[in-house]
Enzyme design. Structure first.
Site, PDB file in Angstrom:
ATOM      1  N   ASP A 166      -1.636   1.361  -3.721  1.00  0.00           N
ATOM      2  CA  ASP A 166      -2.626   0.402  -4.224  1.00  0.00           C
ATOM      3  C   ASP A 166      -3.965   1.071  -4.549  1.00  0.00           C
ATOM      4  OD1 ASP A 166      -3.045   0.859  -1.509  1.00  0.00           O
ATOM      5  OD2 ASP A 166      -3.840  -1.144  -1.134  1.00  0.00           O
ATOM      6  N   LYS A 199     -11.496   0.633   0.957  1.00  0.00           N
ATOM      7  CA  LYS A 199     -11.512   2.051   0.652  1.00  0.00           C
ATOM      8  C   LYS A 199     -11.125   2.210  -0.809  1.00  0.00           C
ATOM      9  CE  LYS A 199      -7.016   2.805   2.927  1.00  0.00           C
ATOM     10  NZ  LYS A 199      -6.724   1.648   3.791  1.00  0.00           N
ATOM     11  N   SER A 210       0.794  -1.222   0.000  1.00  0.00           N
ATOM     12  CA  SER A 210       0.000   0.000   0.000  1.00  0.00           C
ATOM     13  C   SER A 210       0.831   1.279   0.000  1.00  0.00           C
ATOM     14  CB  SER A 210      -0.936  -0.051   1.194  1.00  0.00           C
ATOM     15  OG  SER A 210      -1.842   1.003   1.144  1.00  0.00           O
ATOM     16  N   HIS A 211       0.720   2.064   1.062  1.00  0.00           N
ATOM     17  CA  HIS A 211       1.370   3.374   1.091  1.00  0.00           C
ATOM     18  C   HIS A 211       2.852   3.290   1.468  1.00  0.00           C
ATOM     19  CE1 HIS A 211       0.323   2.533   5.243  1.00  0.00           C
ATOM     20  NE2 HIS A 211       1.236   3.408   5.607  1.00  0.00           N
ATOM     21  N   ASP A 260      -2.718   6.427  -3.320  1.00  0.00           N
ATOM     22  CA  ASP A 260      -1.538   5.756  -2.771  1.00  0.00           C
ATOM     23  C   ASP A 260      -1.116   4.567  -3.624  1.00  0.00           C
ATOM     24  OD1 ASP A 260      -3.527   3.927  -2.099  1.00  0.00           O
ATOM     25  OD2 ASP A 260      -2.599   3.382  -0.202  1.00  0.00           O
ATOM     26  N   ASP A 276      -6.161   2.762  -2.932  1.00  0.00           N
ATOM     27  CA  ASP A 276      -7.351   2.788  -2.077  1.00  0.00           C
ATOM     28  C   ASP A 276      -7.434   4.075  -1.248  1.00  0.00           C
ATOM     29  OD1 ASP A 276      -5.235   2.078  -0.428  1.00  0.00           O
ATOM     30  OD2 ASP A 276      -6.259   0.376   0.506  1.00  0.00           O
ATOM     31  N   ARG A 277      -6.328   4.820  -1.177  1.00  0.00           N
ATOM     32  CA  ARG A 277      -6.382   6.095  -0.450  1.00  0.00           C
ATOM     33  C   ARG A 277      -6.570   7.255  -1.415  1.00  0.00           C
ATOM     34  NH1 ARG A 277      -2.167   6.276   4.540  1.00  0.00           N
ATOM     35  NH2 ARG A 277      -2.444   4.115   5.218  1.00  0.00           N
TER      36      ARG A 277
HETATM   37  C1  VG1 Z   1      -2.607   2.730   8.540  1.00  0.00           C
HETATM   38  C2  VG1 Z   1      -3.762   3.688   8.763  1.00  0.00           C
HETATM   39  C3  VG1 Z   1      -5.077   2.950   8.713  1.00  0.00           C
HETATM   40  C4  VG1 Z   1      -5.203   2.201   7.385  1.00  0.00           C
HETATM   41  C5  VG1 Z   1      -3.993   1.296   7.194  1.00  0.00           C
HETATM   42  C6  VG1 Z   1      -3.985   0.628   5.847  1.00  0.00           C
HETATM   43  O1  VG1 Z   1      -2.582   1.768   9.567  1.00  0.00           O
HETATM   44  O2  VG1 Z   1      -3.618   4.348   9.994  1.00  0.00           O
HETATM   45  O3  VG1 Z   1      -6.133   3.867   8.878  1.00  0.00           O
HETATM   46  O4  VG1 Z   1      -6.374   1.437   7.347  1.00  0.00           O
HETATM   47  O5  VG1 Z   1      -2.791   2.060   7.297  1.00  0.00           O
HETATM   48  O6  VG1 Z   1      -4.001   1.559   4.818  1.00  0.00           O
HETATM   49  P1  VG1 Z   1      -1.573   1.851  10.816  1.00  0.00           P
HETATM   50  O7  VG1 Z   1      -1.803   0.593  11.610  1.00  0.00           O
HETATM   51  O8  VG1 Z   1      -0.206   1.986  10.252  1.00  0.00           O
HETATM   52  O9  VG1 Z   1      -1.958   3.094  11.546  1.00  0.00           O
HETATM   53  V1  VG1 Z   1      -3.295   1.162   3.346  1.00  0.00           V
HETATM   54  O10 VG1 Z   1      -3.825   2.235   2.244  1.00  0.00           O
HETATM   55  O11 VG1 Z   1      -1.627   1.315   3.783  1.00  0.00           O
HETATM   56  O12 VG1 Z   1      -3.624  -0.415   3.135  1.00  0.00           O
HETATM   57 CO    CO Z   2      -3.475   1.637   0.381  1.00  0.00          CO
END
Ligand code: VG1
Ligand code: CO
Length: 550
Positions: A286, A383, A120-121, A284, A288-289
């Site tokens: 993938d 998302k 993801s991000h 981001d 979804d953000r």
């Molecule tokens: C973070 C965010 C959370 C989100 C998750 C996955 O998690 O705070 O809100 O759902 O990333 O997003 P954490 O545990 O690091 O706070 V994604 O777009 O990276 O799958």
């Molecule tokens: Co993501």
């Protein structure tokens, strides 16, 4: 070509976090590291649960965000799937599927579930991160019971069942065979685009671009690019070049594909120019953000969710109104005010999209969001970045108002929830754990305690009882709630791959229109000082401040 049984040894630490298993590429590329995890997952899916369902005869969806190791991992997973009874895999062409698109495909094709390859991000490339997550038949992230079962299984796995066939051509659309298993390489965009067409008034959006509405979408060299191009440029007629950084690159071209004002600074700079487009957005790794930006104006994700809720009826897909809304606990209470005014149920869940699944499946909510630049709805079970962009585009088209005008009007009506998140990254794990443990121990004494003019009315470690299946998830974040509604929240990240990341979330409400225009960090300095006083972050970590404040 034959199915091999290969002995293996468990790896420690294969426990999925907030969203799947994320590790450095150097960890994932150790011999059998990926194989072990996938074998454990397939074992769990094959162990007949209460409903007696196994993978035999079933279809799995497979794809990822295109980061480094994606293509190699796809081949490995196909060979494991073929040897473990999967009948058919729907594979995104080139191994590509954004997270929301994977969710759409699982739902549309009524697949058993899907495997999404993404961190993801998190940054990508050989020195970056890789990740894998499993989504169930509803299209949503596996629940905690399943991820925990997979983790347990990774500690026991001794044998891999894998085909020794040669690699298949993942770029060629259509059918191929691997052992007994059929592979259908599909267009990664088609099913997803069909869902978007059902929700939004594409004719109106086309009209906006015909009349010269200008948009800049920064796909951050990640998987959102092909989706945004296909839908915004090819189908809706936005000029070529509307989507920038649109080619998914294995290392995201060195960008950190996390759409916030710090990492997407190029978009922010662009939106401050005199010739800035009407609307800007970023996604981001993938896709979804989303980050939504107006001319010289950045929208806080928590505000975005509140506005979407308030205006949902303007969008064809939601014209009959919403069932309810949900936000993660650290997300600001801006949406709560809208829900209250509209008489909608409003749920507060732990961080991570997996907690929205039951509420969506049960038809109790239609929109969900998180402070971390994530919004979504019942159209999929993830998302969805491009969906959010189309939503905001539609709001501007339907109201004729700019992003800034929409948000300011919202604050005038509902008040403003000043909001920030401070990330302290790369803390020693012990330091972070001790900080949280000490906070937890201090909780009982805090209610009634005053910090300046604010009195603590609630101090707890958030625990969530799922209203649909009754499952309880504890220790989801420490929160201090004050008598004026202000909140200070502490949580450890569950997506990082280096040391620990402490997230500090600060929020306060401002009803007075004349006081709604302060710089966010300034508006929250008092609360930041309270957090420091309670937790001693600086003293404990030796850090002068957060690495990122969004
Ligand atoms: C973070 C965010 C959370 C989100 C998750 C996955 O998690 O705070 O809100 O759902 O990333 O997003 P954490 O545990 O690091 O706070 V994604 O777009 O990276 O799958
Ligand atoms: Co993501």
């Amino acid at each position: 070509m034959a199915i091999q049984t290969i002995p293996t040894q468990p790896f420690a630490g294969q426990r999925p976090g907030t969203s799947g298993l994320r590790k450095k590429v150097t960890v994932f590329t150790q011999p059998y590291y990926l194989e072990n995890f996938v074998q454990a997952l397939l074992d769990v899916l094959n162990a007949s649960g209460a409903d007696g369902q196994t993978l035999q005869g079933e279809t799995l969806v497979l794809g990822g965000d295109g980061r480094f190791y994606n293509r190699t991992a796809v081949q490995v997973i196909l060979k494991l799937a073929a040897a473990n009874g999967v009948a058919c895999v729907l594979l995104g062409q080139g191994g590509i599927l954004s997270t929301p698109a994977a969710s759409a495909v699982i739902r549309h094709r009524q697949a058993f579930g899907g495997i999404v390859l993404s961190a993801s991000h998190n940054p990508g490339g050989p020195e970056g991160d890789f990740g894998i997550k499993y989504n169930a038949g509803n299209g949503g992230p596996a629940n905690e019971a399943l991820t925990e079962a997979v983790y347990t299984r990774t500690q026991l796995v001794r044998e891999l069942r894998i085909s020794d066939a040669s690699d298949i051509d993942i770029d060629r659309l259509g059918l191929q065979q691997l052992e007994q298993m059929q592979i259908e390489v599909i267009d990664p965009v088609a099913d997803y685009a069909a869902v978007m067409r059902e929700l939004f008034d594409f004719e109106m959006l086309r009209g906006m671009f015909r009349r010269g509405f200008s948009l800049r979408v920064d796909a951050m060299n990640a998987v959102g690019g092909p989706y945004a191009r296909a839908i915004l440029e090819d189908e809706l007629g936005a000029p070529a070049g509307t989507v920038v950084n649109a080619e998914p690159l294995e290392d995201f071209g060195g960008l950190h594909p996390d759409p916030n004002p710090v990492n997407a600074d190029n978009l922010i700079a662009h939106m401050q120019r005199p010739d800035a487009p009407d609307f800007g957005a970023a996604m981001d790794g993938d896709a979804d953000r989303n980050m939504v930006v107006g001319r010289n104006f950045v929208v806080a994700p928590s505000d975005s969710l509140a506005l979407m809720t308030a205006y949902a009826r303007l969008i064809p897909g939601y014209q009959d109104g919403l069932r309810g809304v949900a936000r993660s606990m650290p997300t600001s209470a801006a949406v709560d005010r809208v829900a209250k005014a509209m008489g909608l149920p409003c749920f507060e869940t732990p961080t991570g999209w997996k907690f929205f699944g039951n509420l969506l499946d049960a038809g109790r909510v239609s929109l969900c969001g998180e402070e971390s630049y994530g919004t979504g709805s019942s159209h999929v079970r993830e998302k969805d970045g491009l969906w959010a962009i189309l939503f905001w585009l539609s709001l501007q088209g339907a109201t004729g108002r700019s992003v800034e005008a929409l948000v300011r009007e919202h604050w005038r009506v509902y008040g403003r929830n000043y909001y920030t998140r401070h990330d302290y990254e790369g803390i020693a794990v012990d330091t972070a754990n001790t900080l949280m443990a000490d906070l937890r121990a201090a909780l009982p004494a805090l209610p009634g305690h005053c910090f300046g003019y604010r009195r603590v009315v609630l101090a707890d470690d958030f625990s969530y009882a799922d209203p649909v299946d009754g499952s309880v998830s504890g220790q989801q974040g420490i929160r201090l709630v004050f008598d004026d509604g202000a909140r200070v929240i502490f949580r450890l990240s569950g997506t990082g791959t280096e040391g620990a990341t402490l997230r500090l979330y600060l929020e306060r409400y401002e009803a007075d229109v004349t006081k709604q225009d302060q710089p966010v960090q300034q508006a929250l300095t008092e609360l930041a000082a309270v957090a420091e006083q309670v937790a001693g972050i600086r003293a404990r970590t030796g850090m002068a401040g957060p690495r990122v404040a969004t």
